[in-house]
Design a protein around this motif. Structure first.
Motif, PDB file in Angstrom:
ATOM      1  N   ARG A 174      -7.005   1.743  -0.720  1.00  0.00           N
ATOM      2  CA  ARG A 174      -6.558   2.404  -1.527  1.00  0.00           C
ATOM      3  C   ARG A 174      -6.819   1.736  -2.713  1.00  0.00           C
ATOM      4  O   ARG A 174      -6.669   0.807  -2.803  1.00  0.00           O
ATOM      5  CB  ARG A 174      -6.145   3.886  -1.693  1.00  0.00           C
ATOM      6  CG  ARG A 174      -5.861   4.432  -0.373  1.00  0.00           C
ATOM      7  CD  ARG A 174      -7.186   5.133   0.069  1.00  0.00           C
ATOM      8  NE  ARG A 174      -5.674   6.458  -1.460  1.00  0.00           N
ATOM      9  CZ  ARG A 174      -7.500   7.691  -1.133  1.00  0.00           C
ATOM     10  NH1 ARG A 174      -7.801   7.870  -0.803  1.00  0.00           N
ATOM     11  NH2 ARG A 174      -7.302   8.758  -1.975  1.00  0.00           N
ATOM     12  N   SER A 196       1.090  -1.041   0.158  1.00  0.00           N
ATOM     13  CA  SER A 196      -0.099   0.144  -0.001  1.00  0.00           C
ATOM     14  C   SER A 196       1.075   0.932   0.137  1.00  0.00           C
ATOM     15  O   SER A 196       2.174   1.172  -0.097  1.00  0.00           O
ATOM     16  CB  SER A 196      -0.988   0.184   1.074  1.00  0.00           C
ATOM     17  OG  SER A 196       0.108   0.625   2.690  1.00  0.00           O
ATOM     18  N   GLY A 197       0.242   2.392  -0.029  1.00  0.00           N
ATOM     19  CA  GLY A 197       0.682   3.388  -0.504  1.00  0.00           C
ATOM     20  C   GLY A 197       1.699   3.553   2.058  1.00  0.00           C
ATOM     21  O   GLY A 197       2.925   4.463   1.332  1.00  0.00           O
ATOM     22  N   ASP A 213      -3.936  -0.605  -4.209  1.00  0.00           N
ATOM     23  CA  ASP A 213      -3.484  -1.443  -3.215  1.00  0.00           C
ATOM     24  C   ASP A 213      -3.099  -2.944  -3.365  1.00  0.00           C
ATOM     25  O   ASP A 213      -4.590  -3.222  -4.410  1.00  0.00           O
ATOM     26  CB  ASP A 213      -4.215  -1.397  -1.571  1.00  0.00           C
ATOM     27  CG  ASP A 213      -4.043  -0.043  -1.199  1.00  0.00           C
ATOM     28  OD1 ASP A 213      -3.225   1.032  -1.826  1.00  0.00           O
ATOM     29  OD2 ASP A 213      -4.523   0.876   0.019  1.00  0.00           O
TER      30      ASP A 213
END
Length: 622
Positions: free
Chosen positions: A519, A498-499, A522
Motif C-alpha cells: 500500500r 505497514s498498516g 508502506d
C-alpha cells in the motif's frame, strides 16, 4: 527475461535476455548522498575540465587538422587519444539525460559541437581515426598490437549507444557515424576479411552493445568473432608475452583474468555480452569461473586489480603487494563492467558486492574533491609523501604520487566521468515479479513491469555513514521487492512498516525479498550493521601476512601519517578498532618509542585529501 531495444532503458548495458533487466536513467534518479554529491561535482566541474584539456592538449583539434588535410603535421597525443574524446561524449550523453538538459542547454550544445568536429573527419567509407591512414601516416590497420584503431572505435560505439538510448530522436549524427564505422569493421574483419584482433580489447563490448541498440545482429556476430579469435597468437610476441593482449589462451579455456588488467576486463565484458546474446552457456560458465578465481586470488581488498606496474597487469595467484599495487582506476571500472554483466545474467548478489567494493574504494578514490584531479593508479601503501602535481601540467601515467589534473595517457578521467554520469543505471533491476536494489543511495525508482504493474519507490539513506536503507512505496502495487545484503553484513535486519504494524526479520547475506500487495506509504527498511571489523588476508598472500585491514561497511579504511604523526612504517596494531566521535580509531603502537596512540583512520577514498602524506591499508599486527 527478454526485451527489444524499443523498450530498452537508458542504460549502458541492455541484454536482450538474462535473469534481470537493468533500470536506466529514465527510471532511476540518484537524489543526493555520497553518490549524488559525486555526480554533481562530475557534472559541474569534471566534464568542463576534461573538455578544456582535450582542447589544450590538442586531442580535439586533431579532428580539425584531419578535416583541413594537414595531418600528420600538428597531431598531438598518443595513438589512442581519439578514445578520450569518445568517452567524453559518452559521459556528456549520460549527463544530458541525468539532468534532463533542454535542447538549447549548454551541455547539449557542447555535445553537438564536438560531434560536428568528429563527424567531419570521418572518411567516405566509414573509417575514423586521426593517427593512421593518410599520406605521411602509417597505413590503416598496420599496427594491430599497439595502434588502438579498433579500441578507439569501440569507445565511439559506446558513446553512440548512450546517445541513442537517451535521445533517440536527436539529429546530431553521432549514431550514424558509429553505424558507418561499425559496417566498415564488419567488412574489414568479418569472416571473409582479416583474421585479426585489436591489441586492446574494447571493440568487442562496443560492437555488441551497438548491435543491441540498433538491432543489428551482424555487429554482435562480429563481436563474437573477435572474442573467439583471442588466444590464437595472431598478435606479435612482446616482452610481456601474448597474455598481455589475452592472445595466449582462448577465452573459453582461460582459468582467470590475466595480462593487462584493463584489456582483460574489457574482453571479459564483451565475451559476456556475446555469450548472453548467443545463449552460449559454456562460454558464460567459463567467464563465471574466471571471475571467481580472479576475485579470490588476484583482487585487492579495495576491489582494485592489477599488481604489476611495468605492464599494468594482473600478477599470479596471490601476488598482491600493497606498496606495488597498480590497481588502475580504469581496471576498476572494467571490473565493474564485467561484474554488472554477470549480475544481469545470473542475478547473483556477489557480483553486486564486488561492484560496491570497487565503487567505494577505487572509483571514488580517483577524483579530487573539486573534480579536477585524478589518481591513475591506486596504491595501498604510500611510503613517502606525494608531490603535488602542477595544476597546469600533464603527468606521466602513474608517476604522479598525488591526484593529477591530466596525464599523457589520460584514459582514467573520462572513464570516471562516464561512470559517474551513468551511475544510476547500476542501482536497480527488474524482472517479471518485481524490482531488485543492488546499490544504495538516496534515489527515486519508477518503472513498469512486463505485465503493466507500475512500481514507484523512494529510497532514503545516509549510507555508507548510516546503515539504514528505507524504501517507501509510493503507489499501491503487488510485487516482490528484493534488496542485496552484503557479504560482510552478518547481522542485518529487515523491517516492514505497514498498516499491519511492524514486522522484523533477520536478513542473511545475499538477497532478502518482500513479496506482498504493498500500500502507498508502506516502508521496507534494511538495516545493515556498520560494525568496524579487522580483516585478515588470505594466508597465501604473503605480502601482507601478519597484517590486518580495517573496514566499516563497504569502505576500506587507511592509516595516514596526518593522523599517526610519524612514519607509518613504525606502526603496529595494538588493539581492536572502535568508533569514537564519528571516526574509527585504532590503537597503534609506535615501534620505535613503545608508545600506544589512539589513532583515527580515514576512509581510503579520502586519503591525501588533506595534503601529502604516507598511508597504508594493511597494518602489521606483529
Amino acid at each position: 527475461m527478454t526485451m527489444s531495444d524499443t523498450t530498452a532503458p537508458a542504460a549502458p548495458v541492455v541484454p536482450t535476455r538474462g535473469r534481470l533487466r537493468p533500470l536506466g536513467l529514465d527510471e532511476v534518479r540518484i537524489t543526493g548522498g555520497f553518490w549524488g554529491d559525486r555526480q554533481a561535482i562530475n557534472g559541474e566541474a569534471t566534464l568542463a575540465h576534461i573538455e578544456s584539456r582535450l582542447e589544450s592538449e590538442g586531442w580535439l583539434p586533431n579532428y580539425d587538422l584531419a578535416v583541413a588535410g594537414t595531418l600528420p603535421e600538428g597531431r598531438r597525443g598518443r595513438e589512442f587519444a581519439d578514445s578520450e574524446v569518445y568517452k567524453y561524449l559518452e559521459a556528456l550523453a549520460w549527463e544530458i539525460s541525468r539532468t534532463d538538459a533542454a535542447a538549447d542547454a549548454p551541455l547539449e550544445q557542447r555535445f553537438r559541437r564536438v560531434v560536428t568536429r568528429v563527424a567531419a573527419a570521418q572518411e567516405p567509407d566509414g573509417y575514423l581515426n586521426t593517427m593512421f591512414g593518410r599520406p605521411g601516416q602509417a597505413p590503416r590497420w598496420s599496427d594491430l598490437e599497439w595502434g588502438h584503431e579498433l579500441y578507439c572505435l569501440g569507445h565511439l560505439f559506446q558513446a553512440a549507444v548512450a546517445r541513442h538510448r537517451t535521445r533517440p530522436d536527436a539529429d546530431d549524427g553521432l549514431v550514424e557515424v558509429a553505424r558507418r564505422a561499425a559496417e566498415l569493421v564488419c567488412r574489414e574483419f568479418g569472416p571473409a576479411g582479416r583474421d585479426a584482433i585489436c591489441g586492446h580489447a574494447e571493440v568487442e563490448v562496443g560492437l555488441a552493445e551497438l548491435g543491441r541498440a540498433l538491432d543489428e545482429p551482424r555487429f554482435i556476430a562480429q563481436a563474437a568473432l573477435f572474442v573467439e579469435r583471442h588466444g590464437h597468437g595472431s598478435l606479435r610476441e612482446i616482452e610481456w608475452g601474448q597474455e598481455y593482449f589475452q592472445d595466449d589462451v582462448p577465452v573459453r579455456d582461460a582459468e582467470a583474468l590475466r595480462g593487462h588488467a584493463v584489456r582483460a576486463n574489457y574482453l571479459a565484458s564483451g565475451a559476456t555480452d556475446v555469450a548472453v546474446e548467443g545463449g552460449d552457456t559454456a562460454l558464460l560458465d567459463a567467464l563465471r569461473a574466471q571471475w571467481d578465481r580472479t576475485v579470490e586470488r588476484r583482487t585487492y581488498v579495495t576491489g582494485g586489480q592489477g599488481s604489476h606496474h611495468q605492464d599494468e597487469a594482473f600478477g599470479d595467484d596471490w601476488e598482491l603487494p600493497p606498496d606495488r599495487a597498480y590497481s588502475e582506476t580504469c581496471a576498476g571500472i572494467g571490473s565493474i563492467m564485467f561484474s554488472w554483466r554477470l549480475l544481469l545474467a545470473t542475478g547473483e548478489a556477489r557480483h553486486a558486492d564486488l561492484i560496491e567494493r570497487t565503487l567505494f574504494n577505487v572509483v571514488a578514490t580517483s577524483p579530487a574533491s573539486d573534480g579536477r584531479g585524478f589518481y591513475y593508479a591506486n596504491t595501498l601503501h604510500q611510503r613517502v609523501p606525494g608531490v603535488p602535481a602542477d595544476p597546469d601540467g600533464t603527468s606521466k601515467r602513474a608517476s604522479s604520487s598525488l591526484r593529477a589534473p591530466w596525464f599523457e595517457v589520460s584514459c582514467c578521467p573520462p572513464n570516471v566521468a562516464r561512470t559517474f554520469a551513468s551511475l544510476a543505471a547500476y542501482l536497480a533491476t527488474a524482472d517479471d515479479d518485481g524490482v531488485q536494489l543492488h546499490q544504495y543511495a538516496p534515489a527515486s525508482v519508477r518503472t513498469t513491469l512486463p505485465d503493466g504493474r507500475v512500481v514507484a519507490l523512494d529510497i532514503e539513506t545516509g549510507y555508507p555513514v548510516d546503515g539504514s536503507i528505507r524504501v517507501t512505496i509510493v503507489d499501491d502495487a503487488a510485487f516482490t521487492l528484493s534488496l542485496r545484503v552484503p557479504a560482510w553484513a552478518t547481522d542485518a535486519v529487515l523491517r516492514v512498516h505497514s498498516g499491519d504494524g511492524l514486522a522484523e526479520h533477520p536478513a542473511a547475506p545475499g538477497t532478502v525479498e518482500v513479496a506482498r500487495a504493498f500500500r502507498a506509504g508502506d516502508i521496507v527498511e534494511l538495516v545493515l550493521p556498520l560494525t568496524v571489523r579487522a580483516t585478515a588476508p588470505h594466508p597465501m598472500v604473503d605480502a601482507v601476512r601478519g597484517s590486518v585491514a580495517i573496514e566499516r561497511g563497504p569502505e576500506v579504511l587507511a592509516l595516514e601519517s596526518v593522523d599517526f604523526g610519524s612514519d607509518i612504517g613504525d606502526a603496529v596494531v595494538a588493539g581492536d578498532p572502535v568508533e569514537s566521535d564519528g571516526r574509527v580509531v585504532l590503537p597503534v603502537l609506535h615501534r620505535s618509542t613503545g608508545d600506544v596512540v589512539e589513532t583515527p583512520l580515514v576512509a581510503y577514498h579520502d586519503w591525501a585529501r588533506r595534503g601529502p602524506s604516507t598511508m597504508r591499508v594493511w597494518v602489521p599486527t606483529i
